[in-house]
Structures are given as structure tokens and as C-alpha cells.
Design a protein around this motif. Structure first.
Motif, PDB file in Angstrom:
ATOM      1  N   GLU A  33      25.847  44.516  33.692  1.00 16.31           N
ATOM      2  CA  GLU A  33      25.842  44.110  32.283  1.00 16.31           C
ATOM      3  C   GLU A  33      24.794  43.029  32.010  1.00 16.31           C
ATOM      4  OE1 GLU A  33      28.579  41.594  29.115  1.00 16.31           O
ATOM      5  OE2 GLU A  33      29.446  42.209  31.031  1.00 16.31           O
ATOM      6  N   LEU A  34      24.696  42.076  32.942  1.00 17.68           N
ATOM      7  CA  LEU A  34      23.831  40.914  32.720  1.00 17.68           C
ATOM      8  C   LEU A  34      22.440  41.076  33.332  1.00 17.68           C
ATOM      9  CD1 LEU A  34      26.476  38.107  33.357  1.00 17.68           C
ATOM     10  CD2 LEU A  34      25.764  39.107  31.180  1.00 17.68           C
ATOM     11  N   GLY A  35      22.229  42.194  34.021  1.00 15.78           N
ATOM     12  CA  GLY A  35      20.900  42.450  34.585  1.00 15.78           C
ATOM     13  C   GLY A  35      20.557  41.557  35.757  1.00 15.78           C
ATOM     14  N   VAL A  36      21.565  41.245  36.585  1.00 14.65           N
ATOM     15  CA  VAL A  36      21.333  40.418  37.765  1.00 14.65           C
ATOM     16  C   VAL A  36      21.914  41.157  38.974  1.00 14.65           C
ATOM     17  CG1 VAL A  36      21.410  38.268  36.458  1.00 14.65           C
ATOM     18  CG2 VAL A  36      23.518  39.161  37.457  1.00 14.65           C
ATOM     19  N   SER A  37      21.648  40.634  40.171  1.00 16.00           N
ATOM     20  CA  SER A  37      22.241  41.221  41.369  1.00 16.00           C
ATOM     21  C   SER A  37      23.663  40.706  41.538  1.00 16.00           C
ATOM     22  CB  SER A  37      21.405  40.867  42.600  1.00 16.00           C
ATOM     23  OG  SER A  37      21.542  39.485  42.906  1.00 16.00           O
ATOM     24  N   ARG A  38      24.395  41.306  42.482  1.00 16.49           N
ATOM     25  CA  ARG A  38      25.773  40.869  42.715  1.00 16.49           C
ATOM     26  C   ARG A  38      25.839  39.489  43.356  1.00 16.49           C
ATOM     27  NH1 ARG A  38      29.501  45.047  45.763  1.00 16.49           N
ATOM     28  NH2 ARG A  38      30.899  43.259  45.511  1.00 16.49           N
ATOM     29  N   THR A  39      24.766  39.100  44.057  1.00 19.21           N
ATOM     30  CA  THR A  39      24.805  37.834  44.800  1.00 19.21           C
ATOM     31  C   THR A  39      25.068  36.630  43.906  1.00 19.21           C
ATOM     32  OG1 THR A  39      23.373  38.707  46.551  1.00 19.21           O
ATOM     33  CG2 THR A  39      23.535  36.309  46.342  1.00 19.21           C
ATOM     34  N   PRO A  40      24.305  36.422  42.819  1.00 22.86           N
ATOM     35  CA  PRO A  40      24.603  35.252  41.985  1.00 22.86           C
ATOM     36  C   PRO A  40      25.962  35.342  41.297  1.00 22.86           C
ATOM     37  CG  PRO A  40      22.912  36.628  40.958  1.00 22.86           C
ATOM     38  CD  PRO A  40      23.102  37.131  42.357  1.00 22.86           C
ATOM     39  N   VAL A  41      26.415  36.564  40.999  1.00 20.94           N
ATOM     40  CA  VAL A  41      27.741  36.724  40.403  1.00 20.94           C
ATOM     41  C   VAL A  41      28.805  36.246  41.386  1.00 20.94           C
ATOM     42  CG1 VAL A  41      29.446  38.371  39.518  1.00 20.94           C
ATOM     43  CG2 VAL A  41      27.024  38.644  38.943  1.00 20.94           C
ATOM     44  N   ARG A  42      28.663  36.681  42.637  1.00 27.67           N
ATOM     45  CA  ARG A  42      29.631  36.280  43.655  1.00 27.67           C
ATOM     46  C   ARG A  42      29.580  34.778  43.895  1.00 27.67           C
ATOM     47  NH1 ARG A  42      32.672  39.052  47.021  1.00 27.67           N
ATOM     48  NH2 ARG A  42      33.388  38.107  48.961  1.00 27.67           N
ATOM     49  N   GLU A  43      28.379  34.195  43.909  1.00 30.19           N
ATOM     50  CA  GLU A  43      28.259  32.750  44.113  1.00 30.19           C
ATOM     51  C   GLU A  43      28.946  31.982  42.977  1.00 30.19           C
ATOM     52  OE1 GLU A  43      24.081  32.203  44.444  1.00 30.19           O
ATOM     53  OE2 GLU A  43      24.006  32.699  46.584  1.00 30.19           O
ATOM     54  N   ALA A  44      28.756  32.476  41.762  1.00 21.66           N
ATOM     55  CA  ALA A  44      29.389  31.822  40.604  1.00 21.66           C
ATOM     56  C   ALA A  44      30.908  31.907  40.720  1.00 21.66           C
ATOM     57  CB  ALA A  44      28.910  32.471  39.312  1.00 21.66           C
ATOM     58  N   LEU A  45      31.423  33.059  41.112  1.00 22.65           N
ATOM     59  CA  LEU A  45      32.868  33.235  41.243  1.00 22.65           C
ATOM     60  C   LEU A  45      33.432  32.361  42.360  1.00 22.65           C
ATOM     61  CD1 LEU A  45      33.058  37.101  40.739  1.00 22.65           C
ATOM     62  CD2 LEU A  45      33.862  35.330  39.163  1.00 22.65           C
ATOM     63  N   LEU A  46      32.688  32.217  43.446  1.00 22.11           N
ATOM     64  CA  LEU A  46      33.140  31.352  44.537  1.00 22.11           C
ATOM     65  C   LEU A  46      33.236  29.899  44.081  1.00 22.11           C
ATOM     66  CD1 LEU A  46      31.144  32.896  47.520  1.00 22.11           C
ATOM     67  CD2 LEU A  46      33.650  32.757  47.321  1.00 22.11           C
ATOM     68  N   ARG A  47      32.260  29.452  43.285  1.00 16.96           N
ATOM     69  CA  ARG A  47      32.320  28.079  42.765  1.00 16.96           C
ATOM     70  C   ARG A  47      33.514  27.911  41.826  1.00 16.96           C
ATOM     71  NH1 ARG A  47      26.580  28.551  42.464  1.00 16.96           N
ATOM     72  NH2 ARG A  47      26.699  29.018  40.237  1.00 16.96           N
ATOM     73  N   MET A  48      33.755  28.922  41.017  1.00 13.73           N
ATOM     74  CA  MET A  48      34.870  28.846  40.070  1.00 13.73           C
ATOM     75  C   MET A  48      36.216  28.912  40.797  1.00 13.73           C
ATOM     76  SD  MET A  48      33.175  31.253  37.160  1.00 13.73           S
ATOM     77  CE  MET A  48      34.586  31.279  36.084  1.00 13.73           C
ATOM     78  N   GLU A  49      36.244  29.596  41.929  1.00 14.18           N
ATOM     79  CA  GLU A  49      37.471  29.633  42.725  1.00 14.18           C
ATOM     80  C   GLU A  49      37.822  28.214  43.178  1.00 14.18           C
ATOM     81  OE1 GLU A  49      39.318  31.932  46.634  1.00 14.18           O
ATOM     82  OE2 GLU A  49      37.158  31.593  46.492  1.00 14.18           O
ATOM     83  N   GLY A  50      36.804  27.447  43.539  1.00  8.02           N
ATOM     84  CA  GLY A  50      37.038  26.068  43.947  1.00  8.02           C
ATOM     85  C   GLY A  50      37.622  25.220  42.838  1.00  8.02           C
TER      86      GLY A  50
END
Length: 203
Positions: A33-50
Motif C-alpha cells: 500500500e505504501l510502496g515500501v519493502s517489508r523491512t521498514p514496516v517490520r522495524e516500525a512494528l517492532l518499535r511499536m511493540e516496545g
């Protein structure tokens, strides 16, 4: 889109309940949807998990964290006390806010969606504390309102709760217009406390 922008977007969607509590977050779909790879999405979710806004479950992946009654019990009383302090601190300056408060409450009472009702309710409270003269206090209250945004969305899905809130707001406006600072401050705290109890009944 930077990692910070991506994280901010996902955070906004979760806080606004566009991603519902407990809903699985499809990393691939978000990336496409956002035109990015999965890597930054996963990194963002990991930070939000914290930060407690996202949860990772084996076999399911990342989920928007479910609503937590303990957070309601811990956060709403703090907001109630801080807003009471801010309204009291405004003193005579509070009275000048009556017309703006009344206008905002009229719009709130006519809100067509839970999201619109929440935004107008938050605006009503922002106006109420705006004259206290303590920017740090205002900032603390604003941060706590962000923390409860998902919970307020649940609260305002019921039309009856919106009507009750509008009536309580009207009583606050009446006290503000009359220059009854102590009455207004107590009414603001009572409003938040009552909202907490009604919300806990739904969780």
C-alpha cells in the motif's frame, strides 16, 4: 517514506482504531500500500511493540494490542486530576472560554461518527485546559489523551454515551460562563471519572 513517517502513520491508524484492537497487521499489505519493502514496516512494528501498542504472537504475527482495562483504570484518574488542576489554575480567565466551549459542544452533540465525536470531545477538553498558564501541564494532559484515543473510540460508538457526555459538557459550560471555577473543575473531573466507569463496563 522514512521509517519515522511509517511508524507515525501506523501509530495513527491504531490510535484511531482504523486498525482495530486485536486485528492482525498484514506486513506485506501495508508495504504494498505504501510502496515500501517489508523491512521498514517490520522495524516500525517492532518499535511499536516496545511501546505496548503492538503485540507479536507466534503463528499470527503482529497485532494491534487488545484494549486493556488496567490501562483505563490507571490513566483516566490521572487525566481527571490533571484537568481539574488545569481548570482551577485558569482562574478568572476560564470564563472567557464559555462561547468557544458551547460552540464545540454543540458540534459534539451533532457528531455523526465515533471518530468525529472523539475529536470534538478532545477539542472541548483542550479548550478547557488552555488558559491554565502551565505549558508542561497542558503537554502532559495532551499526551495522556493520545494514550486513551482507542478507548474513547469504543466509548463513543454508543449514541447514548455521546448524549450523556454532551449533557455533562453543557453543565461544565454553564459553570464556566458563571465564573464558578471550582464547580467547573469538579465537573470536569467527574465527567472523566464517569466516562471511565462506563467504558470499563464494555471491556
Amino acid at each position: 517514506m522514512t521509517r519515522d513517517e511509517l511508524e507515525a502513520l501506523l501509530r495513527t491508524r491504531i490510535l484511531a482504531a482504523e486498525i482495530a484492537p486485536g486485528e492482525r497487521i498484514n506486513e506485506s499489505a501495508v508495504a504494498a500500500e505504501l510502496g515500501v519493502s517489508r523491512t521498514p514496516v517490520r522495524e516500525a512494528l517492532l518499535r511499536m511493540e516496545g511501546g505496548g501498542l503492538v503485540r507479536f504472537e507466534r503463528g499470527r504475527g503482529f497485532l494491534a494490542a487488545p484494549l486493556d482495562a488496567a490501562q483505563v483504570r490507571q490513566t483516566y484518574p490521572i487525566i481527571a486530576h490533571l484537568e481539574e488542576l488545569a481548570v482551577t489554575g485558569a482562574g478568572p480567565a476560564l470564563r472567557g472560554l464559555a462561547p468557544e466551549l458551547a460552540e464545540t459542544n454543540t458540534a459534539f452533540a451533532a457528531a455523526g461518527t465515533a471518530a468525529e465525536a472523539h475529536e470534538l470531545d478532545a477539542e472541548f477538553h483542550r479548550i478547557l485546559v488552555s488558559r491554565c498558564g502551565n505549558r508542561r501541564l497542558i503537554g502532559l494532559i495532551g499526551d495522556l489523551w493520545l494514550d486513551i484515543r482507542r478507548y474513547e473510540h469504543v466509548y463513543f460508538t454508543a449514541d447514548g454515551d455521546r448524549h450523556r457526555s454532551a449533557a455533562r459538557h453543557a453543565a461544565i459550560v454553564e459553570a464556566v460562563a458563571a465564573g464558578e471555577v471550582a464547580v467547573a473543575a469538579r465537573a470536569v473531573a467527574d465527567n472523566t471519572t464517569e466516562s471511565m466507569h462506563l467504558l470499563l463496563d464494555r471491556l
